[in-house]
Design a protein around this motif. Structure first.
Motif, short mmCIF file in Angstrom:
data_model
loop_
_atom_site.label_atom_id
_atom_site.label_comp_id
_atom_site.label_asym_id
_atom_site.label_seq_id
_atom_site.Cartn_x
_atom_site.Cartn_y
_atom_site.Cartn_z
N SER A 150 0.82 -1.21 0.00
CA SER A 150 0.00 0.00 0.00
C SER A 150 0.86 1.27 0.00
O SER A 150 2.02 1.26 0.40
CB SER A 150 -0.92 0.01 1.21
OG SER A 150 -0.16 -0.01 2.41
N ASN A 155 0.30 3.08 5.60
CA ASN A 155 -0.99 2.40 5.57
C ASN A 155 -0.87 0.89 5.81
O ASN A 155 -1.85 0.24 6.16
CB ASN A 155 -1.68 2.61 4.22
CG ASN A 155 -2.39 3.94 4.14
OD1 ASN A 155 -2.64 4.57 5.16
ND2 ASN A 155 -2.70 4.38 2.93
N HIS A 158 -2.17 -0.07 9.26
CA HIS A 158 -3.41 0.49 9.78
C HIS A 158 -4.31 -0.56 10.41
O HIS A 158 -5.20 -0.22 11.18
CB HIS A 158 -4.15 1.27 8.67
CG HIS A 158 -4.97 0.43 7.74
ND1 HIS A 158 -4.42 -0.33 6.74
CD2 HIS A 158 -6.32 0.22 7.66
CE1 HIS A 158 -5.38 -0.97 6.07
NE2 HIS A 158 -6.53 -0.66 6.62
#
Length: 234
Positions: A150, A155, A158
């Motif tokens: 990503s 990210n 996350h």
């Protein structure tokens, strides 16, 4: 454009800027010296109704000031933001032309410098950025990535709490010992090498502008000026 300007402590100047941007000025109880309490900005943002261009701009400026105070340029209290940023938001169409990224890095570098003092017990600044930097280069400290391809690269963590819940039970002493026991091969010096990042993960336009983000230059954030030492580490 550099993120710089007047930083003088003046309640009158603070009130004048708030009147210009928001149509209302905070009371003295809503301020802490030259800082506007975030709770005042949160309440104002909730109160605003986006019915025309002016109200939309006021709403966005509230959001930007909250972003500054909570994430990018926060102090140790985490409860207020300096009014010095408001003059830079006067021309709504030019807000994106300021070098906010370099200012953010300058603030982080200064915070790290202060945190290294023996009598310092806390640290402020954009710590999310520091975590992303550390997790890329110290994988043995990072939660297990859930989305390795990503972008932005941060990210990938996350959803780390779903697969790496054990990290939430580790103590400060554990990580201090991990740093003390750090071996040479456990630090990733070339975090964006081909064997570590998939070729299509980082957009080509980022590499096109590498002459900008890899330059060894001063980073400016008002009175804070720190060197971007890309010749040492990136």
């Amino acid at each position: 454009m550099p993120v710089t300007g007047v930083t003088m402590s003046s309640q009158e100047a603070l009130e004048a800027e708030c009147l210009h941007h928001f149509g209302i000025a905070p009371r003295k109880s809503d301020c802490r010296g030259s800082f506007i309490k975030l709770v005042w900005l949160r309440d104002l943002k909730e109160y605003l109704q986006c019915i025309d261009e002016d109200s939309i701009q006021r709403y966005v400026k509230c959001h930007i000031m909250l972003l500054f105070g909570m994430i990018l340029f926060g102090d140790k209290s985490g409860a207020a933001v300096h009014w010095k940023f408001l003059p830079l938001l006067r021309d709504f169409g030019s807000i994106g032309q300021y070098s906010w990224g370099s200012a953010c890095l300058a603030h982080l570098y200064r915070s790290l410098c202060r945190a290294s003092r023996f009598d310092c017990k806390e640290i402020d600044g954009p710590l999310t950025l520091l975590l992303a930097w550390a997790w890329l280069r110290l994988p043995h400290l990072a939660p297990v990535p859930r989305e390795p391809h990503s972008f932005p690269l941060a990210n990938r963590w996350h959803n780390w709490d779903r697969g790496g819940g054990c990290y939430r039970y580790l103590s400060l002493a554990h990580f201090r010992k991990a740093f003390d026991d750090l071996q040479e091969g456990q630090f990733v010096w070339q975090a964006y090498a081909v064997d570590r990042i998939e070729p299509d993960t980082i957009p080509p336009k980022i590499y096109i502008d590498s002459v900008v983000w890899s330059a060894t230059v001063p980073l400016v954030s008002f009175e804070c000026i720190e060197w971007h030492a890309t010749d040492r580490i990136t």
